[in-house]
Design a protein around this motif. Structure first.
Motif, PDB file in Angstrom:
ATOM      1  N   THR A  75       0.836  -1.198   0.000  1.00  0.00           N
ATOM      2  CA  THR A  75       0.000   0.000   0.000  1.00  0.00           C
ATOM      3  C   THR A  75       0.876   1.255   0.000  1.00  0.00           C
ATOM      4  N   LEU A  76       1.945   1.243   0.780  1.00  0.00           N
ATOM      5  CA  LEU A  76       2.867   2.376   0.815  1.00  0.00           C
ATOM      6  C   LEU A  76       3.481   2.627  -0.563  1.00  0.00           C
ATOM      7  N   GLN A  77       3.858   1.558  -1.237  1.00  0.00           N
ATOM      8  CA  GLN A  77       4.433   1.681  -2.578  1.00  0.00           C
ATOM      9  C   GLN A  77       3.433   2.341  -3.526  1.00  0.00           C
ATOM     10  N   LYS A  78       2.179   1.919  -3.449  1.00  0.00           N
ATOM     11  CA  LYS A  78       1.139   2.494  -4.315  1.00  0.00           C
ATOM     12  C   LYS A  78       0.920   3.973  -4.011  1.00  0.00           C
ATOM     13  N   ILE A  79       0.959   4.339  -2.728  1.00  0.00           N
ATOM     14  CA  ILE A  79       0.797   5.747  -2.337  1.00  0.00           C
ATOM     15  C   ILE A  79       1.892   6.595  -2.974  1.00  0.00           C
ATOM     16  N   GLN A  80       3.128   6.111  -2.881  1.00  0.00           N
ATOM     17  CA  GLN A  80       4.228   6.893  -3.446  1.00  0.00           C
ATOM     18  C   GLN A  80       4.129   6.971  -4.965  1.00  0.00           C
ATOM     19  N   GLU A  81       3.764   5.886  -5.598  1.00  0.00           N
ATOM     20  CA  GLU A  81       3.629   5.897  -7.055  1.00  0.00           C
ATOM     21  C   GLU A  81       2.536   6.872  -7.497  1.00  0.00           C
ATOM     22  N   GLN A  82       1.437   6.921  -6.748  1.00  0.00           N
ATOM     23  CA  GLN A  82       0.333   7.827  -7.102  1.00  0.00           C
ATOM     24  C   GLN A  82       0.727   9.294  -6.966  1.00  0.00           C
ATOM     25  N   HIS A  83       1.500   9.617  -5.929  1.00  0.00           N
ATOM     26  CA  HIS A  83       1.813  11.021  -5.645  1.00  0.00           C
ATOM     27  C   HIS A  83       3.154  11.481  -6.221  1.00  0.00           C
ATOM     28  N   GLY A  84       4.065  10.554  -6.475  1.00  0.00           N
ATOM     29  CA  GLY A  84       5.356  10.920  -7.043  1.00  0.00           C
ATOM     30  C   GLY A  84       6.190  11.812  -6.144  1.00  0.00           C
ATOM     31  N   LYS A  85       6.111  11.575  -4.829  1.00  0.00           N
ATOM     32  CA  LYS A  85       6.850  12.381  -3.849  1.00  0.00           C
ATOM     33  C   LYS A  85       7.580  11.472  -2.861  1.00  0.00           C
ATOM     34  N   ASP A  86       8.550  12.083  -2.142  1.00  0.00           N
ATOM     35  CA  ASP A  86       9.173  11.365  -1.038  1.00  0.00           C
ATOM     36  C   ASP A  86       8.082  10.922  -0.069  1.00  0.00           C
ATOM     37  N   LEU A  87       8.309   9.805   0.600  1.00  0.00           N
ATOM     38  CA  LEU A  87       7.318   9.212   1.489  1.00  0.00           C
ATOM     39  C   LEU A  87       7.887   9.133   2.898  1.00  0.00           C
ATOM     40  N   LEU A  88       7.167   9.694   3.865  1.00  0.00           N
ATOM     41  CA  LEU A  88       7.544   9.613   5.277  1.00  0.00           C
ATOM     42  C   LEU A  88       6.498   8.756   5.977  1.00  0.00           C
ATOM     43  N   VAL A  89       6.947   7.633   6.540  1.00  0.00           N
ATOM     44  CA  VAL A  89       6.036   6.674   7.155  1.00  0.00           C
ATOM     45  C   VAL A  89       6.296   6.607   8.656  1.00  0.00           C
ATOM     46  N   ASP A  90       5.288   6.973   9.426  1.00  0.00           N
ATOM     47  CA  ASP A  90       5.321   6.818  10.879  1.00  0.00           C
ATOM     48  C   ASP A  90       5.176   5.322  11.137  1.00  0.00           C
ATOM     49  N   SER A  91       6.226   4.705  11.673  1.00  0.00           N
ATOM     50  CA  SER A  91       6.256   3.256  11.771  1.00  0.00           C
ATOM     51  C   SER A  91       7.068   2.806  12.992  1.00  0.00           C
ATOM     52  N   HIS A  92       7.351   1.525  13.033  1.00  0.00           N
ATOM     53  CA  HIS A  92       8.185   0.947  14.089  1.00  0.00           C
ATOM     54  C   HIS A  92       9.145  -0.069  13.478  1.00  0.00           C
ATOM     55  N   LEU A  93      10.337  -0.136  14.042  1.00  0.00           N
ATOM     56  CA  LEU A  93      11.262  -1.222  13.709  1.00  0.00           C
ATOM     57  C   LEU A  93      11.017  -2.390  14.657  1.00  0.00           C
ATOM     58  N   THR A  94      10.747  -2.046  15.906  1.00  0.00           N
ATOM     59  CA  THR A  94      10.566  -3.059  16.946  1.00  0.00           C
ATOM     60  C   THR A  94       9.343  -2.691  17.788  1.00  0.00           C
ATOM     61  N   VAL A  95       8.765  -3.685  18.424  1.00  0.00           N
ATOM     62  CA  VAL A  95       7.688  -3.443  19.384  1.00  0.00           C
ATOM     63  C   VAL A  95       7.789  -4.454  20.514  1.00  0.00           C
ATOM     64  N   TYR A  96       7.337  -4.012  21.677  1.00  0.00           N
ATOM     65  CA  TYR A  96       7.245  -4.918  22.814  1.00  0.00           C
ATOM     66  C   TYR A  96       6.014  -5.784  22.602  1.00  0.00           C
ATOM     67  N   ASN A  97       6.204  -7.091  22.619  1.00  0.00           N
ATOM     68  CA  ASN A  97       5.117  -8.042  22.393  1.00  0.00           C
ATOM     69  C   ASN A  97       4.446  -8.357  23.728  1.00  0.00           C
ATOM     70  N   LEU A  98       3.214  -7.889  23.889  1.00  0.00           N
ATOM     71  CA  LEU A  98       2.489  -8.100  25.140  1.00  0.00           C
ATOM     72  C   LEU A  98       2.196  -9.578  25.392  1.00  0.00           C
ATOM     73  N   LYS A  99       2.098 -10.356  24.323  1.00  0.00           N
ATOM     74  CA  LYS A  99       1.781 -11.773  24.452  1.00  0.00           C
ATOM     75  C   LYS A  99       2.978 -12.578  24.962  1.00  0.00           C
ATOM     76  N   THR A 100       4.172 -12.285  24.428  1.00  0.00           N
ATOM     77  CA  THR A 100       5.350 -13.083  24.771  1.00  0.00           C
ATOM     78  C   THR A 100       6.266 -12.420  25.791  1.00  0.00           C
ATOM     79  N   GLY A 101       6.162 -11.096  25.939  1.00  0.00           N
ATOM     80  CA  GLY A 101       7.076 -10.386  26.833  1.00  0.00           C
ATOM     81  C   GLY A 101       8.427 -10.115  26.198  1.00  0.00           C
ATOM     82  N   ASN A 102       8.553 -10.362  24.899  1.00  0.00           N
ATOM     83  CA  ASN A 102       9.803 -10.101  24.179  1.00  0.00           C
ATOM     84  C   ASN A 102       9.691  -8.805  23.391  1.00  0.00           C
ATOM     85  N   ILE A 103      10.833  -8.255  23.017  1.00  0.00           N
ATOM     86  CA  ILE A 103      10.862  -7.130  22.098  1.00  0.00           C
ATOM     87  C   ILE A 103      11.109  -7.736  20.720  1.00  0.00           C
TER      88      ILE A 103
END
Length: 188
Positions: A75-103
């Motif tokens: 979806t991000l790829q399609k957004i950039q292709e439609q607008h033809g601009k640099d794309l800034l995505v508010d995202s995460h590399l890592t998250v704390y997993n509430l189910k397992t207790g791991n990062i």
């Protein structure tokens, strides 16, 4: 790689940091209207895809989470292709997993080849703790030792990924120059 008419490749920027580091606040502070970019949220796209089921995302089996993450990237790829601009995505590399207790590392192998830059917001465990305690709208970890581990893991993974995959890494310390530093990188 998406390239605009002038032959310059468009940037795909992963804007990341642990929950409660101040990403949303910093995004509100920058003048988006002054920047010729597309702004979007990976979580927002995921929420739109999943609807009411979004609140249960963390409890899905890993293979289902992975499939959703790949759909978000498409979806991000399609957004950039439609607008033809640099794309800034508010995202995460890592998250704390509430189910397992791991990062967990949630940046997939598909993301390695998709993004050109990572902007990592870094802070102190005390600042993140203070924010998380004030924001009661979401269930967040408020153990300072665990927050420290989250911050360190996110930073180590950002450095590893950028080194191994050739992504440009920008680390912004969350202080009184964060907005100025962010604008400088985005105007790049």
């Amino acid at each position: 790689m998406t390239i605009v008419d002038n032959g310059v490749p468009l940037r795909k920027i992963c804007f990341t940091g642990v929950r409660g580091v101040g990403k949303s606040t910093l995004l509100r502070e920058i003048d988006k209207g002054d920047l010729d970019m597309c702004f979007t949220s990976g979580s927002g796209i995921l929420q739109e895809m999943m609807g009411d089921e979004y609140s249960h995302f963390e409890y899905l089996p890993e293979y289902k989470k992975y499939v959703y993450r790949l759909r978000v990237r498409d979806t991000l790829q399609k957004i950039q292709e439609q607008h033809g601009k640099d794309l800034l995505v508010d995202s995460h590399l890592t998250v704390y997993n509430l189910k397992t207790g791991n990062i967990d590392l949630i940046f997939t192998h598909m993301d390695y080849g998709f993004y050109t830059d990572i902007i990592l917001l870094d802070s102190t465990p005390e600042r993140v703790y203070t924010y998380r305690v004030r924001d009661t709208s979401k269930k967040r970890i408020i153990d300072k030792e665990l927050i420290h581990k989250e911050l360190e893991f996110e930073k180590q993974e950002a450095m590893r990924i950028s080194a191994e995959c050739g992504l440009r890494l920008h680390i912004i310390e969350m202080n009184n120059t964060a907005t100025e530093n962010m604008m400088s990188i985005l105007r790049g």
